[in-house]
Structures are given as structure tokens and as C-alpha cells.
Design an enzyme around this catalytic site. Structure first.
Site, PDB file in Angstrom:
ATOM      1  N   PRO A 192       0.741  -1.558   0.084  1.00  0.00           N
ATOM      2  CG  PRO A 192       0.398  -1.048   2.004  1.00  0.00           C
ATOM      3  CD  PRO A 192       0.596  -1.212   0.721  1.00  0.00           C
ATOM      4  CD  GLU A 193       4.786  -0.344   1.401  1.00  0.00           C
ATOM      5  OE1 GLU A 193       5.406  -1.166   2.134  1.00  0.00           O
ATOM      6  OE2 GLU A 193       4.114  -1.361   0.540  1.00  0.00           O
ATOM      7  CG  MET A 194       3.592   3.159  -4.820  1.00  0.00           C
ATOM      8  SD  MET A 194       4.925   4.341  -4.788  1.00  0.00           S
ATOM      9  CE  MET A 194       6.370   2.618  -3.621  1.00  0.00           C
ATOM     10  N   GLY A 208       1.897   7.700   0.397  1.00  0.00           N
ATOM     11  CA  GLY A 208       2.832   8.564   0.516  1.00  0.00           C
ATOM     12  C   GLY A 208       4.477   8.405   0.750  1.00  0.00           C
ATOM     13  CD  GLN A 209       5.128   6.216   5.014  1.00  0.00           C
ATOM     14  OE1 GLN A 209       6.315   5.467   5.617  1.00  0.00           O
ATOM     15  NE2 GLN A 209       4.783   7.584   4.753  1.00  0.00           N
TER      16      GLN A 209
END
Length: 259
Positions: A137-139, A142-143
């Protein structure tokens, strides 16, 4: 070798196989600072145990690891030192899993999200339960990804497929992960741990010298590129935590989840 069991992860030996279990089931084994500290301690004991020839990694409850605990986001991102400490903890697990000369068999079920998916990829073999759902889920948040996956994932499944998983963050089933070559076996959930322990037992019965040398040689073949990727991910993740876009996206996700 006996050790006092930590609260959020513990180690036990079953014959010649070490078993490390994440134990924060009420939060789906989400990656709190305490869980990662206890996990690192349990892995350290497992890898140092002279009577253990292979290690199984799993999670208690309904999931292996649901990724970052967003309830701790404010504390994790409070200042540069807090951010650095959090990222150091994540990457320390990868260094333990991939730096040890003992093979690691993942017994992975339920959710393996973000860092949990990364730890799946850090295992040497993976037995997946048929209820496994894994994604990055990072994108969306904003991770940035960690665990050396910017190097390991393209090596394993090719550039375009790796970018698909990392950029789109779509949920991947156990069957899809098996087709991609990211898990070795898919079994019913009630057979997962039994199967992983059986495979690890077969590994532990082999020459300890040879299996240790094999893992070290394979890792050496990955070479400095893996550890360079880990260092680059470390820097990028620290920058992402400090970026205002990240805080806004995590907050928006939390509000949608509550809604």
C-alpha cells in the site's frame, strides 16, 4: 537453548526446527515498535541456537502481518529521530532474515501487507495458506517500500511484474503469488504450519555446513546490490515519512477506514 519469551513475538524449538511467531493478533500483528523489537530478539535467539538447523516464521491469529500500525503513525513520524528509529527497526528484520546462514521457511496466512509482504519475500521458502492476501500500500500512502524488495522483487519476477505489484498495490491471492514464483506451496490454512515445519525439518536434517554455505553463497551472489538497495530504501522511507503528502494520505486512509 531456552530464552524468556518476549510479549509480541516468541521463539520455541521443535526438534531441530526453530519457530518464531509474531504474537500481536488483536492488531493482526501490525508492525509496532514493540513487535519489531521482540521479533528481532526472537530471530536472534533462533539463529544463535546451535540445535536449530532451520527456522519457520509465522504469525498468530488471523494474519501474518498487516504492515505498519497506523495508530502509531504520529509517534513514528514525530521527528527525525523517531522516523529513523522506526525505519531502522524494519530494515533490521531484513538484515536478520537474509543475513543469517540458517534457511527460513515462511508459514504465511491471512494478510501480508507492506512490511509483512516484504518479510514474506525475505524468506528462503514460503508455504502459503489458501487465504493469503498480500499487497503493497506504500504508493497510496505516500510511503516507500523496504526489505530490499526494490532489488529482490525484480530479480524474482521481472521488472514489469515487480512494478505492477509495487505501483498499483493490488491485492494478490496465494494462487497468484504461487504463479509468480513468490511462494513455494499453497495449502489449506489448517495444514500451513504443519507443512512448513515438515519442510523445515527436512532442511534441518541435511548438512548444516552445506545449507549454511548455500545460503551465504546465494546471498553473496545477490551481492552488495541487495544491501545498497536496503540503504537506498532506508533513505527514501525516511524522506517519505517526513513529507507532508504522507501524513495527509495516511490521515485520509484512516478516515475512510473508520467511515
Amino acid at each position: 537453548m531456552a530464552a524468556a519469551p518476549p510479549r509480541f513475538a516468541h521463539y520455541e524449538r521443535r526438534g531441530a526446527v526453530g519457530l518464531v511467531t509474531l504474537n500481536r493478533p488483536e492488531r493482526l500483528n501490525a508492525m509496532s515498535g514493540d513487535l519489531m523489537d521482540d521479533m528481532a530478539a526472537a530471530l536472534t535467539v533462533a539463529f544463535a541456537d546451535p540445535d536449530t538447523g532451520a527456522v519457520v516464521l509465522t504469525g498468530a491469529g488471523r494474519a501474518f502481518c498487516a504492515g505498519d500500525d497506523l495508530k502509531e503513525y504520529d509517534a513514528q513520524s514525530a521527528d527525525e529521530e523517531s522516523i529513523r528509529t522506526h525505519v531502522d527497526r524494519i530494515q533490521a528484520i531484513t538484515r536478520l532474515l537474509m543475513g543469517s546462514d540458517k534457511p527460513v521457511v515462511g508459514a504465511i496466512h491471512g494478510f501480508a501487507v507492506g512490511g509483512g509482504f516484504e518479510w514474506l519475500i525475505n524468506c528462503d521458502l514460503v508455504v502459503a495458506a489458501d487465504d493469503l492476501v498480500a499487497f503493497f500500500p506504500e504508493m497510496d500512502w505516500g510511503q516507500f517500500v523496504t526489505g530490499g524488495v526494490t532489488h529482490l522483487l525484480p530479480q524474482a519476477i521481472g521488472h514489469q511484474r515487480a512494478m505492477e505489484l509495487l505501483l498499483l498495490g493490488e491485492r494478490q491471492s496465494a494462487a497468484r503469488l504461487e504463479a509468480l514464483g513468490l511462494v513455494n506451496r499453497v495449502v489449506p490454512k489448517d495444514k500451513m504450519l504443519e507443512t512448513a515445519l515438515e519442510i523445515a525439518g527436512r532442511i534441518a536434517a541435511k548438512s548444516r555446513f552445506s545449507t549454511a554455505r548455500l545460503k551465504k553463497t546465494v546471498l553473496r551472489d545477490l551481492g552488495g546490490a541487495l544491501w545498497r538497495a536496503v540503504a537506498l530504501e532506508h533513505a527514501a522511507t525516511i524522506e517519505a515519512f517526513a513529507h507532508p503528502d504522507s501524513a495527509a494520505r495516511v490521515k485520509a486512509f484512516g478516515e475512510r477506514k473508520r467511515g
